[in-house]
Write a protein that holds these residues in place. Structure first.
Motif, PDB file in Angstrom:
ATOM      1  N   VAL A 183       0.945  -1.302   0.108  1.00 56.77           N
ATOM      2  CA  VAL A 183       0.097  -0.002   0.135  1.00 56.77           C
ATOM      3  C   VAL A 183       0.818   1.121  -0.081  1.00 56.77           C
ATOM      4  O   VAL A 183       0.687   2.352  -0.793  1.00 56.77           O
ATOM      5  CB  VAL A 183      -0.999  -0.048   1.215  1.00 56.77           C
ATOM      6  N   PHE A 184       1.984   1.172   0.794  1.00 52.66           N
ATOM      7  CA  PHE A 184       2.928   2.248   0.960  1.00 52.66           C
ATOM      8  C   PHE A 184       3.625   2.955  -0.314  1.00 52.66           C
ATOM      9  O   PHE A 184       3.822   4.013  -0.697  1.00 52.66           O
ATOM     10  CB  PHE A 184       3.920   2.028   2.112  1.00 52.66           C
ATOM     11  N   LYS A 185       3.658   1.712  -1.234  1.00 56.61           N
ATOM     12  CA  LYS A 185       4.335   1.831  -2.379  1.00 56.61           C
ATOM     13  C   LYS A 185       3.428   2.215  -3.733  1.00 56.61           C
ATOM     14  O   LYS A 185       3.759   2.673  -4.807  1.00 56.61           O
ATOM     15  CB  LYS A 185       5.210   0.764  -2.916  1.00 56.61           C
ATOM     16  N   ASN A 186       2.087   2.256  -3.535  1.00 57.85           N
ATOM     17  CA  ASN A 186       1.047   2.438  -4.427  1.00 57.85           C
ATOM     18  C   ASN A 186       1.102   3.980  -4.667  1.00 57.85           C
ATOM     19  O   ASN A 186       0.435   4.731  -3.902  1.00 57.85           O
ATOM     20  CB  ASN A 186      -0.264   1.904  -4.013  1.00 57.85           C
ATOM     21  N   ASN A 187       1.472   4.324  -5.805  1.00 55.40           N
ATOM     22  CA  ASN A 187       1.671   5.793  -6.118  1.00 55.40           C
ATOM     23  C   ASN A 187       0.222   6.405  -6.760  1.00 55.40           C
ATOM     24  O   ASN A 187       0.158   7.526  -6.691  1.00 55.40           O
ATOM     25  CB  ASN A 187       2.625   5.865  -7.375  1.00 55.40           C
ATOM     26  N   LYS A 188      -0.696   5.520  -6.708  1.00 54.19           N
ATOM     27  CA  LYS A 188      -2.073   6.126  -7.172  1.00 54.19           C
ATOM     28  C   LYS A 188      -2.775   6.600  -5.885  1.00 54.19           C
ATOM     29  O   LYS A 188      -3.761   7.424  -6.222  1.00 54.19           O
ATOM     30  CB  LYS A 188      -3.086   4.910  -7.498  1.00 54.19           C
ATOM     31  N   LEU A 189      -2.313   6.387  -4.820  1.00 54.25           N
ATOM     32  CA  LEU A 189      -2.733   7.025  -3.568  1.00 54.25           C
ATOM     33  C   LEU A 189      -1.858   8.154  -2.947  1.00 54.25           C
ATOM     34  O   LEU A 189      -0.746   8.248  -3.413  1.00 54.25           O
ATOM     35  CB  LEU A 189      -2.876   6.083  -2.445  1.00 54.25           C
ATOM     36  N   SER A 190      -2.395   9.164  -2.412  1.00 50.29           N
ATOM     37  CA  SER A 190      -1.708  10.184  -1.883  1.00 50.29           C
ATOM     38  C   SER A 190      -0.692   9.859  -0.791  1.00 50.29           C
ATOM     39  O   SER A 190      -1.078   8.763  -0.234  1.00 50.29           O
ATOM     40  CB  SER A 190      -2.630  11.402  -1.451  1.00 50.29           C
ATOM     41  N   VAL A 191       0.419  10.622  -0.612  1.00 52.54           N
ATOM     42  CA  VAL A 191       1.100   9.959   0.446  1.00 52.54           C
ATOM     43  C   VAL A 191       0.774  10.058   1.635  1.00 52.54           C
ATOM     44  O   VAL A 191       0.873   9.186   2.320  1.00 52.54           O
ATOM     45  CB  VAL A 191       2.486  11.184   0.231  1.00 52.54           C
ATOM     46  N   ALA A 192      -0.088  11.147   2.070  1.00 49.81           N
ATOM     47  CA  ALA A 192      -0.629  11.147   3.313  1.00 49.81           C
ATOM     48  C   ALA A 192      -1.771   9.900   3.462  1.00 49.81           C
ATOM     49  O   ALA A 192      -1.480   9.396   4.612  1.00 49.81           O
ATOM     50  CB  ALA A 192      -1.613  12.437   3.357  1.00 49.81           C
ATOM     51  N   LEU A 193      -2.427   9.443   2.570  1.00 48.39           N
ATOM     52  CA  LEU A 193      -3.367   8.161   2.722  1.00 48.39           C
ATOM     53  C   LEU A 193      -2.356   6.885   2.867  1.00 48.39           C
ATOM     54  O   LEU A 193      -2.894   6.271   3.678  1.00 48.39           O
ATOM     55  CB  LEU A 193      -4.488   8.161   1.517  1.00 48.39           C
ATOM     56  N   TYR A 241       0.330   2.952   8.751  1.00 48.32           N
ATOM     57  CA  TYR A 241       0.412   3.148   9.987  1.00 48.32           C
ATOM     58  C   TYR A 241      -0.850   2.312  10.850  1.00 48.32           C
ATOM     59  O   TYR A 241      -0.491   1.810  11.769  1.00 48.32           O
ATOM     60  CB  TYR A 241       0.424   4.755  10.597  1.00 48.32           C
ATOM     61  N   ALA A 242      -1.883   2.479  10.194  1.00 47.38           N
ATOM     62  CA  ALA A 242      -3.124   1.788  10.724  1.00 47.38           C
ATOM     63  C   ALA A 242      -2.957   0.058  10.791  1.00 47.38           C
ATOM     64  O   ALA A 242      -3.246  -0.340  11.735  1.00 47.38           O
ATOM     65  CB  ALA A 242      -4.386   1.909   9.921  1.00 47.38           C
ATOM     66  N   ILE A 243      -2.374  -0.278   9.542  1.00 46.59           N
ATOM     67  CA  ILE A 243      -2.054  -1.835   9.630  1.00 46.59           C
ATOM     68  C   ILE A 243      -0.901  -2.139  10.573  1.00 46.59           C
ATOM     69  O   ILE A 243      -1.188  -3.192  11.321  1.00 46.59           O
ATOM     70  CB  ILE A 243      -1.584  -2.071   8.158  1.00 46.59           C
ATOM     71  N   CYS A 244      -0.056  -1.286  10.876  1.00 47.36           N
ATOM     72  CA  CYS A 244       1.137  -1.843  11.664  1.00 47.36           C
ATOM     73  C   CYS A 244       0.530  -1.445  13.219  1.00 47.36           C
ATOM     74  O   CYS A 244       0.924  -2.637  13.867  1.00 47.36           O
ATOM     75  CB  CYS A 244       2.526  -0.967  11.639  1.00 47.36           C
ATOM     76  N   THR A 245      -0.291  -0.446  13.177  1.00 48.28           N
ATOM     77  CA  THR A 245      -0.616  -0.343  14.880  1.00 48.28           C
ATOM     78  C   THR A 245      -1.765  -1.480  15.176  1.00 48.28           C
ATOM     79  O   THR A 245      -1.827  -1.822  16.003  1.00 48.28           O
ATOM     80  CB  THR A 245      -1.252   0.997  14.789  1.00 48.28           C
ATOM     81  N   ALA A 246      -2.451  -1.753  14.147  1.00 51.92           N
ATOM     82  CA  ALA A 246      -3.382  -3.006  14.498  1.00 51.92           C
ATOM     83  C   ALA A 246      -2.705  -4.153  14.752  1.00 51.92           C
ATOM     84  O   ALA A 246      -3.102  -4.772  15.656  1.00 51.92           O
ATOM     85  CB  ALA A 246      -4.373  -2.927  13.357  1.00 51.92           C
TER      86      ALA A 246
END
Length: 155
Positions: free
Chosen positions: A73-83, A89-94
């Motif tokens: 997800v972090f490497k997906n350039n279709k999404l904004s950097v903030a998203l 962060y949500a996946i890692c925190t979960a």
């Protein structure tokens, strides 16, 4: 003949799946397992509860797959950097919460909060560093490329 072609495509898809998803997850699993074994040996001479047991090792393996998915997800350039950062962060925190809840040791609320706070600080230091390096690399790459006008300015 058609069966061999189908079998070849399935083999190629399986190989691609292993390279994309299984291999990175196994690398994360190995690093985490070795780190915790080392930490358990160094920190606890008499108290061996820090050395991973089978249950923790399975959780480490699941973490490897979850962290790999978060990195995709972090490497997906279709999404904004903030998203991308928020989802990662949500996946890692979960997963951190799942790990703390499934731990056999009784963790006090203050210890849980401290672990969460330390994780958050370390997470944002690492992500901030990664984003700063990527921005610097992209800025250098863009400054070296020659500008080409898209529109004709003569009227």
């Amino acid at each position: 003949m058609a069966f061999c072609a189908i079998l070849g495509k399935m083999k190629q898809k399986l190989k691609s799946f292993i390279i994309k998803y299984v291999t990175p997850a196994c690398v994360y699993f190995t690093i985490l397992t070795v780190f915790f074994y080392f930490l358990g040996e160094v920190i606890s001479e008499d108290n061996r509860h820090l050395i991973p047991n089978f249950r923790m090792i399975l959780l480490f393996l699941l973490f490897g797959f979850a962290f790999n998915a978060a990195n995709k997800v972090f490497k997906n350039n279709k999404l904004s950097v903030a998203l991308r950062v928020i989802i990662h962060y949500a996946i890692c925190t979960a997963y951190l919460i799942i790990f703390m809840l499934s731990s056999l040791a009784d963790i006090s609320p203050s210890t849980s909060f401290t672990m969460f706070a330390v994780f958050t600080v370390i997470y944002f230091i690492i992500v901030g560093t990664i984003l700063a390096v990527r921005t610097n690399i992209n800025r250098r790459r863009n400054s070296k490329s020659e500008y080409k006008a898209i529109y004709d300015k003569t009227i």
